[in-house]
Write a protein that holds these residues in place. Structure first.
Motif, PDB file in Angstrom:
ATOM      1  N   GLY A   1      -4.847   3.974   4.921  1.00 42.27           N
ATOM      2  CA  GLY A   1      -4.987   2.819   4.826  1.00 42.27           C
ATOM      3  C   GLY A   1      -4.619   2.159   5.412  1.00 42.27           C
ATOM      4  O   GLY A   1      -4.976   1.115   6.051  1.00 42.27           O
TER       5      GLY A   1
ATOM      6  N   SER B   1       1.178   4.126  -2.780  1.00 40.74           N
ATOM      7  CA  SER B   1       0.558   5.037  -2.331  1.00 40.74           C
ATOM      8  C   SER B   1       1.925   6.033  -3.422  1.00 40.74           C
ATOM      9  O   SER B   1       1.569   7.971  -4.096  1.00 40.74           O
ATOM     10  CB  SER B   1       0.730   5.475  -1.068  1.00 40.74           C
ATOM     11  OG  SER B   1       1.482   5.634  -0.095  1.00 40.74           O
TER      12      SER B   1
ATOM     13  N   VAL C   1      -5.789  12.309   8.907  1.00 42.45           N
ATOM     14  CA  VAL C   1      -6.828  11.022   8.810  1.00 42.45           C
ATOM     15  C   VAL C   1      -5.749  10.120  10.178  1.00 42.45           C
ATOM     16  O   VAL C   1      -6.971   9.535  10.890  1.00 42.45           O
ATOM     17  CB  VAL C   1      -6.301  10.148   7.414  1.00 42.45           C
ATOM     18  CG1 VAL C   1      -6.923   8.460   7.993  1.00 42.45           C
ATOM     19  CG2 VAL C   1      -7.412  10.762   6.627  1.00 42.45           C
TER      20      VAL C   1
ATOM     21  N   ALA D   1      -2.980   1.899   9.236  1.00 41.33           N
ATOM     22  CA  ALA D   1      -4.788   2.140   9.565  1.00 41.33           C
ATOM     23  C   ALA D   1      -4.998   0.963   9.900  1.00 41.33           C
ATOM     24  O   ALA D   1      -5.129   0.075  10.875  1.00 41.33           O
ATOM     25  CB  ALA D   1      -6.145   2.493   9.169  1.00 41.33           C
ATOM     26  N   LEU D   2      -4.974  -0.205   9.103  1.00 46.23           N
ATOM     27  CA  LEU D   2      -4.375  -0.948   8.919  1.00 46.23           C
ATOM     28  C   LEU D   2      -3.752  -2.243  10.009  1.00 46.23           C
ATOM     29  O   LEU D   2      -3.622  -3.080  10.951  1.00 46.23           O
ATOM     30  CB  LEU D   2      -3.872  -2.044   7.268  1.00 46.23           C
ATOM     31  CG  LEU D   2      -3.945  -3.786   7.993  1.00 46.23           C
ATOM     32  CD1 LEU D   2      -5.086  -4.308   7.513  1.00 46.23           C
ATOM     33  CD2 LEU D   2      -3.924  -3.482   6.176  1.00 46.23           C
TER      34      LEU D   2
ATOM     35  N   GLN E   1       0.521  -0.895  -0.569  1.00 43.90           N
ATOM     36  CA  GLN E   1       0.125  -0.121  -0.568  1.00 43.90           C
ATOM     37  C   GLN E   1       0.875   1.365  -0.215  1.00 43.90           C
ATOM     38  O   GLN E   1       0.904   1.913  -1.215  1.00 43.90           O
ATOM     39  CB  GLN E   1      -1.163   0.314   1.400  1.00 43.90           C
ATOM     40  CG  GLN E   1      -2.207  -0.739   0.816  1.00 43.90           C
ATOM     41  CD  GLN E   1      -3.193  -0.666   2.043  1.00 43.90           C
ATOM     42  OE1 GLN E   1      -3.034  -1.404   3.461  1.00 43.90           O
ATOM     43  NE2 GLN E   1      -4.306   0.192   2.439  1.00 43.90           N
TER      44      GLN E   1
ATOM     45  N   LEU F   1      -4.878   9.252   0.746  1.00 46.06           N
ATOM     46  CA  LEU F   1      -5.873   8.374   2.151  1.00 46.06           C
ATOM     47  C   LEU F   1      -4.821   6.709   2.036  1.00 46.06           C
ATOM     48  O   LEU F   1      -5.089   5.910   2.770  1.00 46.06           O
ATOM     49  CB  LEU F   1      -6.679   8.664   0.988  1.00 46.06           C
ATOM     50  CG  LEU F   1      -7.448   9.849   1.189  1.00 46.06           C
ATOM     51  CD1 LEU F   1      -8.872   9.939   0.288  1.00 46.06           C
ATOM     52  CD2 LEU F   1      -8.237  10.300   3.034  1.00 46.06           C
ATOM     53  N   VAL F   2      -4.106   6.480   0.769  1.00 45.31           N
ATOM     54  CA  VAL F   2      -3.879   5.013   0.805  1.00 45.31           C
ATOM     55  C   VAL F   2      -2.902   4.339   1.660  1.00 45.31           C
ATOM     56  O   VAL F   2      -2.562   3.658   1.881  1.00 45.31           O
ATOM     57  CB  VAL F   2      -3.565   4.436  -0.660  1.00 45.31           C
ATOM     58  CG1 VAL F   2      -2.310   3.663  -1.158  1.00 45.31           C
ATOM     59  CG2 VAL F   2      -5.115   5.258  -2.127  1.00 45.31           C
TER      60      VAL F   2
END
Length: 152
Positions: free
Chosen positions: A47, A24, A127, A50-51, A20, A43-44
């Motif tokens: 993510g 990105s 984020v 966040a994962l 990811q 955003l990627v």
């Protein structure tokens, strides 16, 4: 409350996070000519982190990130403002794109790329700050198992 440590989630996080983040960076660098850019790339990347956060917890995410998400927002805003200065130095209007070729690797650097990197950092930091705050709030709302009393 997040319970880190499930087998499928931890394996997926370790395999997908580097992919990811690489994707990105691809989206960030591709954004000038085709769809992509700093916002979607941020955003990627968010993510991916966040994962990792959901798999290993807040402390592990902060340890791998090495910098506070709020500092990322500040660095991104600073880069966004700094991307406007080269145009003024050469006497062009505000936000006029400036391009430079780096001869060793034949790469065209530009002020739009600097601005996109700033947007990338702002989105990533924003984020992650929001997600970390939600996780922290959720963790604080959970009762302490040692203080729990059972009334039957």
């Amino acid at each position: 409350m997040i319970k880190p440590g499930t087998l499928i989630l931890t394996v997926a996080a370790r395999l997908l996070m580097p992919l990811q983040l690489l994707f990105s960076v691809f989206l960030l660098l591709r954004g000038h000519d085709e769809p992509g850019g700093g916002f979607i790339a941020g955003l990627v990347a968010a993510g991916a982190f966040a994962l990792y956060l959901f798999a290993f917890g807040r402390r592990a995410m902060h340890a791998i990130l090495k910098v506070s998400p709020r500092d990322l927002v500040g660095m991104g805003l600073l880069l966004g403002v700094l991307s406007t200065l080269p145009a003024w130095w050469v006497g062009d209007p505000f936000f006029t794109a400036q391009w430079w070729t780096i001869p060793i690797i034949d790469f065209k650097a530009s002020t739009p790329l600097i601005f996109d990197i700033g947007v990338y950092l702002v989105v990533l930091g924003s984020v992650l700050t929001a997600i970390s705050a939600l996780i922290k709030t959720d963790h604080e709302d959970q009762p302490d198992p040692e203080e729990a009393t059972w009334n039957h």
